[in-house]
Design an enzyme around this catalytic site. Structure first.
Site, PDB file in Angstrom:
ATOM      1  N   MET A   1      49.510  35.276  48.954  1.00  8.36           N
ATOM      2  CA  MET A   1      48.143  35.462  49.420  1.00  8.36           C
ATOM      3  C   MET A   1      47.225  34.651  48.531  1.00  8.36           C
ATOM      4  SD  MET A   1      48.540  37.318  51.889  1.00  8.36           S
ATOM      5  CE  MET A   1      50.160  37.770  52.427  1.00  8.36           C
ATOM      6  N   CYS A   2      46.553  33.686  49.099  1.00  8.53           N
ATOM      7  CA  CYS A   2      45.907  32.762  48.200  1.00  8.53           C
ATOM      8  C   CYS A   2      45.105  31.696  48.906  1.00  8.53           C
ATOM      9  CB  CYS A   2      46.983  32.068  47.381  1.00  8.53           C
ATOM     10  SG  CYS A   2      48.267  31.423  48.446  1.00  8.53           S
TER      11      CYS A   2
END
Lengths: 303, 652
Positions: A1-2
Site C-alpha cells: 500500500m503506497c
C-alpha cells in the site's frame, strides 16, 4: 500500500537533481504512505567496483555488524576502496570481479543488505521523504534517473528493512517500486527458488525485482521482461523498475492501481498521482497520460 | 468572482471559502491547483467553480447544484456521488469518473480512465475521447456517452441505464448487449452535445443490460416454520435444519439465501465467566446512577463525538432489510435510552432521522442511498467494508423487498434481486482509503466522526490499517452477527467468532502501540448486559446490539427475513405486513430492553467492585472452556461455570 514515483532526465546539460526531484514527488504523495520512504538512485559506475549498503543499526550492534561485513568481504576477495557509516547505514565500495550472485547471497547472511550495485544505491528508512533526506542527504544526489516509494505498512512491521525500494537480490543495479499485491507470490517464488535463487524478505516487491532480473540475465530486453511479467504475475500492480541504463513500468490488466506519466523533451516522470508530477512543474497544467491496463514501456538513458 | 490560490492555502481552507462563496452566491476561480485532491468537495450551492489547471482525486465530489470547469486533467473519482450540477473537464479524467452520480452532467473532453460511471444511478457522463477498461461497470441508471472507443468489457455487470458509443466497440462486458437506438435518444444526445459545444458527426451504438443476471432464475421458497431454537439444535447430522436445507435446495436448484444469524455453536462470550461471586449484584435498585457509564465515541481526531449514556449503540441495520416503521421504532428507542442509532446500508429516511437523536450514516460500495445532504444531517459517517455474518460479500436484498419507493431512495431499478457490490469503487487499498476518508471529512467540515465497519476476517491486518488510515472508531462485527439475507453456508461457516475478533484486534493495536488512537465497538451476537460487560472487559470501548433489539421489538426468529413477508412487519416492505407493526409500542419495548441492559451493565460492574465501566478489565474474567481459554489467553477455570449466568440476569 503506497505511492510510487520515478524520473529519468534525457539531457546532460540539465542540472540533474534527481534526488531533489524524487523528494518533491514523494512528498506530493506522502498521504499514500506515511510510514517509510525510500529511493533507488543511479550514480556513476566505475569498472570493477561495487557499492554495497547495509543496515547495521547503532552502537555495539553496528560495530559488530561492520566487523562481520569487513571480515566476509576480505574472505570473498573484495578489497575495500572506501567506506563510511551514515546513520544506521554502512556504505562500502569494493573492487570485486567474482560471481556477484554468490557474493550477494553470502553477504545477505552476514548483515542486512540494502543494495549492491555498480551504479545503484538504495536509501530507505522509516519516516517521510524529508525525514529520510535529513538523515541521508538525498537532495545532494545528482544522476540521470531514479525511482522512489512511500509506504503504508499493512502486513509487516514499520522497519527500515521492510521499506522500499527493493533491489533484485543477487543482481546488481536492478531495483523496483511497486504499488499493489502479487497474489501468486508463493507459486512464483517457489519456481525461482527451485533454480537456487534466494530471497531476503517475504515481500512481493522483491519477487518482482528478482523475476525481472532473472529475465534480463537470460538476455531478455527490459521491455520483453515487463511483457512477460504481465502474463506471469497475478494480482493488482503498478510498478516501476530501474536498471543502470533504463526505467520502465508495467500495469496489471485490472487497472486497480493508479499510475500517471508526463514526458517532454527533457524528462520522463511517472507517479501514482498527478499531484506528484505537478510538484516538478508548480502552477502548470501538464499534458499527462494514464497508461492503459495491461501495458508496459521503457525509456533508455541517452547520456 | 473571487480567486483562491492553492499555492497559498490548503484545500481544506479553500473548500471552506468555496462553501462560503456558495452561500453568498458568488463564483470562484481556483488557481495553482496542481492536481490536489478534494477540490470543491461538499459544495451544495448553484455557483460556478473554475479550476485553472489540473485537479486531483474526487474533484467536485459529494456536491449538489454547483458547476465546475477544469482547464486540464482530473484524477480518480471525478464528481463522486454528485446530484444535480455539472463538471466540464478540458483534459483527461482518471479512473472511476462519474462514480455513483445521481443526476449530474459530466463532460470530459479528453479520455477517461477505467471503470467510468461505476455504480452511477442517474445523469449523464460524456467522454469526447476514448473510454478505458469496464466503462459502465455495475451502473444502475443514467447515461454514458462515449464518442471515442470503448475499451475492454463495456457495460460489465450493468444493471440499468444506457451506454451510447460513437467509436469502436472493443468488447462487451458480462450481461451487456447491443440494442437499437431510438430517434428521440439520439436527438437528446445531439442536444446535449450542442449544449456543451462538442461536434460529432458519427453514429451511435447503444449498450444496455441483457437481463440475464438481474434475478435469480428461481425465487426463494418460504421454508417451513421451524423456530430457530430447534433449527440450531446441537445434533450436527440430519437434524431438522439440515433436512430443511436439502429440501429447499431440491426445489430451487442453487445455494440458499436466508435471514437471521448463524446456527452453529461457536466459542462465544458465554464461554467466559466473571471471577467474582455476583450473587448479590443487582440488590441495589439505584445502581444505574452509581456507576459511571457515560461514554463518548469518535473524538480521537477532533470530531464532535457521539454521546452515549452507556457504552452501547445500535448495530447497523438497513431500511430495506427492515421496514421503515421498524427503523423508526429503533430510532425512538435509541433516543429514549440516549445512545446512537445507525442507518445501515441503503439510505436515511426522514422518519429515521427525526426519530434518532444521534444517527450514524453508513456508506457502502454500491453507494445505495448515499448523498451529501444526508451526510450533512448525520452525526457520524461510516464506511462499510464488510459484516460479520458474511465477511467479504455484499448485501442481498431480494426482489420482493425492492419496492419502487425503496428503489428510488437507493437509485436502482425496482424489482431486482439486489446483490450489492462487495467492493468500493474507490477503495482498492489502504492508500485509496486514506483519500476517501479525507473526502468525507472535507465534505462535512471535519465535524463528524468517521468510522469503519469491519466483518471479522483478517482482523489483525485490518485493524492496523484502520488506525493508520485515521478512522475515529471501528465497528468490529464477529461471526455471530446476523443479516437480513445471506447465503446459508456463508452465514454458518465463514468468519471469525466475535470472541476471537476482539482478542485479535486488541493484540494488533498493542503490537503497534496504537490502542489509544482508536475506539472499538464490538458487535456480533451480543445478547444482553452480561455479554456487553464481557466485551468491555476484553477491551471494547462500547458494544452494539442488533438482533437482540429486533427481538425486543417483536421478532419471532422465524428466519424468513429475506422473503419479505415478515408477519411481524419488521423485515418487510409490504404495507399490508408493515401495518401490523406498532411503532410506538415496539419503541417502548426496545427502550425497556435497552434499560435492562443498562441495569445489567451497572450491576455487574458494581458487583465486580468497580465504579466506572472503564475500570473493567481482563482481570475480571476467566475462561470456562478450553477453546475460550486458548482463544483469549484467560486462565482456564471450569469451576467458574456456575458464574457464566450471574444471578443478576436471572433476576432481570
Amino acid at each position: 500500500m503506497c505511492g510510487i514515483a520515478g524520473i529519468m532526465f534525457k539531457k546532460a546539460d540539465l542540472d540533474l537533481q534527481t534526488g531533489q526531484a524524487l523528494i518533491d514527488m514523494l512528498d506530493g504523495c506522502q498521504h499514500r504512505g506515511p510510514d517509510s520512504t525510500g529511493f533507488a538512485l543511479y550514480g556513476d559506475a566505475k569498472s570493477g567496483q561495487l557499492r554495497l549498503r547495509f543496515f547495521v543499526g547503532e552502537d555495539t550492534e553496528a560495530t559488530e555488524a561492520i566487523q562481520r561485513i569487513q571480515a566476509t568481504l576480505a574472505d570473498q576477495g573484495a578489497d575495500v576502496v572506501e567506506d563510511q557509516v551514515i546513520g544506521n547505514n554502512y556504505r562500502v565500495t569494493v573492487n570485486f570481479d567474482g560471481d556477484v550472485r554468490k557474493f550477494s547471497y553470502r553477504m545477505e547472511h552476514v548483515a542486512k543488505v540494502i543494495s549492491i550495485g555498480s551504479s545503484l544505491e538504495i536509501i530507505k528508512d522509516v519516516g517521510s521523504a524529508h525525514d529520510v533526506d535529513d538523515r541521508y542527504d538525498v537532495h545532494c544526489f545528482r544522476g540521470t534517473h531514479g525511482i522512489g516509494h512511500v509506504r503504508l505498512a499493512t502486513e509487516s512491521d514499520v522497519k527500515p528493512e521492510a521499506s522500499h525500494p527493493f533491489w533484485a537480490t543477487g543482481f546488481t543495479d536492478v531495483a523496483i517500486v511497486h504499488n499493489g499485491q502479487i497474489t501468486n507470490y508463493w507459486k512464483m517464488r517457489r519456481r525461482l527458488e527451485q533454480r537456487d535463487f534466494q530471497f531476503s524478505t517475504d515481500n512481493d516487491s522483491e519477487l518482482v525485482a528478482v523475476y525481472l532480473a532473472d529475465k534480463l540475465s537470460q538476455s531478455a530486453s527490459l521491455k520483453e521482461a515487463l511483457a512477460s511479467s504481465i502474463d506471469d504475475l497475478d494480482g493488482t500492480f503498478s510498478f516501476l523498475v530501474s536498471t543502470r541504463d533504463e526505467i520502465g513500468y508495467a500495469k496489471d490488466r485490472l487497472a486497480a492501481k493508479p499510475m500517471i506519466m508526463f514526458e517532454n523533451d527533457n524528462l520522463i516522470s511517472i507517479a501514482s498521482e498527478e499531484v506528484s508530477l505537478n510538484r516538478l512543474f508548480p502552477g502548470q497544467a501538464l499534458n499527462t497520460k494514464e497508461p492503459p491496463p495491461g501495458t508496459y514501456n521503457t525509456w533508455s538513458r541517452s547520456i | 468572482m473571487v480567486t483562491i490560490d492553492l499555492a497559498e492555502i490548503s484545500v481544506r481552507k479553500a473548500n471552506e471559502l468555496i462553501w462560503k462563496q456558495g452561500a453568498d452566491g458568488d463564483d470562484v476561480e481556483v488557481i495553482n491547483p496542481d492536481a490536489r485532491h478534494h477540490i470543491g468537495v461538499g459544495l451544495t450551492s448553484p455557483i460556478t467553480v473554475k479550476i485553472r489547471g489540473s485537479a486531483g482525486y474526487f474533484c467536485a465530489g459529494l456536491t449538489d447544484q454547483a458547476h465546475f470547469e477544469v482547464d486540464n486533467n482530473v484524477g480518480w473519482g471525478l464528481g463522486d456521488n454528485m446530484y444535480v450540477g455539472s463538471v466540464v473537464v478540458a483534459g483527461n479524467a482518471g479512473a472511476i469518473a462519474g462514480v455513483a452520480i445521481r443526476g449530474a452532467e459530466l463532460v470530459i473532453r479528453g479520455n477517461m480512465g477505467s471503470r467510468a460511471g461505476q455504480v452511477m444511478k442517474a445523469g449523464t457522463l460524456c467522454c469526447a475521447g476514448n473510454a478505458n477498461f469496464m466503462a459502465g461497470y455495475m451502473m444502475y441508471g443514467g447515461r454514458i456517452i462515449i464518442l471515442g472507443d470503448s475499451g475492454e468489457r463495456l457495460g460489465e455487470d450493468m444493471t440499468g441505464g444506457e451506454i451510447f458509443l460513437g467509436g469502436r466497440l472493443q468488447d462487451l462486458g458480462s450481461d451487456a448487449e447491443v440494442t437499437d437506438t431510438a430517434d428521440e435518444e439520439i436527438e437528446s444526445i445531439r442536444e446535449f452535445l450542442d449544449r456543451y459545444k462538442i461536434s460529432f458527426e458519427g453514429t451511435f451504438q447503444k449498450v444496455v443490460n441483457a437481463g440475464k443476471k438481474l434475478r435469480y432464475s428461481t425465487s426463494e421458497e418460504q421454508m417451513r416454520s421451524i423456530p430457530f431454537f430447534s433449527f440450531s439444535g446441537d445434533s450436527s447430522y440430519w437434524n431438522p435444519k439440515i433436512q430443511e436445507d436439502i429440501h429447499v435446495k431440491s426445489q430451487i436448484g442453487r445455494y440458499r439465501i436466508r435471514g437471521y444469524g448463524g446456527a452453529r455453536s461457536l466459542p462465544h462470550l458465554s464461554d467466559l465467566a466473571f471471577k467474582r461471586d455476583l450473587s448479590s449484584a443487582g440488590d441495589d435498585v439505584d445502581v444505574a446512577s452509581k456507576v459511571e457509564m457515560y461514554t463518548e465515541i469518535g473524538s480521537k481526531n477532533g470530531a464532535n463525538p457521539l454521546k452515549l449514556s452507556m457504552p452501547v449503540m445500535i448495530a447497523p441495520m438497513s431500511y430495506g432489510a427492515l421496514s421503515r416503521s421498524t427503523k423508526q421504532a429503533i430510532g425512538i428507542a435509541s433516543s429514549l435510552s440516549r445512545i446512537a442509532e445507525n442507518t445501515g446500508e441503503g439510505g436515511m429516511s426522514d422518519a429515521q432521522r427525526d426519530a434518532a437523536d444521534q444517527l450514524i450514516f453508513q456508506c457502502l460500495g454500491g453507494r445505495l442511498g448515499w448523498n451529501i445532504h444526508d451526510m450533512l444531517r448525520a452525526d457520524g459517517l461510516e464506511i462499510y467494508i464488510s459484516q460479520g455474518a458474511k465477511p467479504g460479500l455484499g448485501g442481498q436484498l431480494m426482489a420482493k423487498k425492492v419496492t419502487p419507493e425503496l428503489a428510488a431512495i437507493r437509485g436502482i431499478p425496482a424489482g431486482i434481486d439486489l446483490r450489492s457490490p462487495s467492493r468500493h469503487p474507490d477503495i482498492l487499498g489502504a492508500d485509496d482509503l486514506i483519500i476517501k476518508i479525507e473526502e468525507f471529512r472535507e465534505a462535512t467540515g471535519y465535524r463528524l466522526p468517521v468510522s469503519v465497519k469491519l466483518g471479522a476476517g483478517r482482523v489483525r491486518d485490518d485493524i492496523k490499517i484502520a488506525v493508520k488510515d485515521g478512522f475515529d472508531f471501528i465497528e468490529l462485527d464477529g461471526m455471530q452477527g446476523s443479516t437480513g439475507a445471506g447465503s446459508a453456508e456463508v452465514i454458518d461457516y465463514v468468519g471469525i467468532p466475535t470472541l476471537a475478533a476482539i482478542i485479535e484486534a486488541e493484540e494488533a493495536l498493542a503490537e503497534i502501540g496504537r490502542r489509544d488512537d482508536i475506539e472499538i465497538i464490538l458487535m456480533g451476537g451480543i445478547r444482553d448486559g452480561v455479554d456487553a460487560v464481557k466485551g468491555l472487559c476484553l477491551g471494547a470501548d462500547a458494544v452494539a446490539f442488533g438482533t437482540s433489539v429486533i427481538i425486543a421489538g417483536g421478532c419471532i426468529a422465524c428466519m424468513q427475513c429475506h422473503v419479505g413477508q415478515c408477519v411481524t412487519g419488521i423485515a418487510t416492505q409490504d404495507p399490508k405486513h408493515e401495518e401490523r407493526y406498532h411503532i410506538h409500542v415496539e419503541a417502548q419495548n426496545i427502550h425497556r430492553f435497552l434499560e435492562s441492559v443498562r441495569w445489567q451493565i451497572a450491576s455487574i460492574t458494581q458487583g465486580l467492585g468497580h465504579t466506572d465501566v472503564r475500570q473493567l478489565s481482563r482481570d475480571d474474567l476467566v475462561a470456562v472452556t478450553p477453546d475460550a481459554a486458548a482463544i483469549t489467553g484467560l486462565p482456564y477455570a471450569p469451576e467458574f461455570r456456575e458464574n457464566r449466568v450471574p444471578e443478576v440476569v436471572k433476576a432481570s
